[in-house]
Design a protein around this motif. Sequence first.
Motif: not given
Length: 113
Positions: A57-81
């Motif tokens: 899911v992280w890889a597909m989310a990053k692909a959807d945000n191509f060209g924009k800054e995207f967090p590392s996997f760990e940072t991305w996971l940490g953004s969810f409560e």
Amino acid sequence: MRELNIGDQKVRVRATPLALLYYKQEFRTDLIGDLTIMEKVKDDPTKLDTLAILQMVWAMAKADNFGKEFPSFETWLGSFESIDIADPAFMISALEEAANGFFRSGVKGATKK
């Protein structure tokens, strides 16, 4: 493109070749190979690897945000409560997006040789 609900956040995902690249770069393994392993969950639910699904899911989310800054996997996971892994809508939607994006030969109208 599909929108998933993760905790209280909506996450847009897109199964594109970029997702394959991002997955390989971040996790040093092949997304398609890992998906084939995930297929075995149908026969044996104890084989469920929730982290692998979140990585996809992280890889597909990053692909959807191509060209924009995207967090590392760990940072991305940490953004969810929280993440409801038992939510079938989340799992089904994530796997359907992957199947539709990465396995197009099964699409109606495809010609066989």
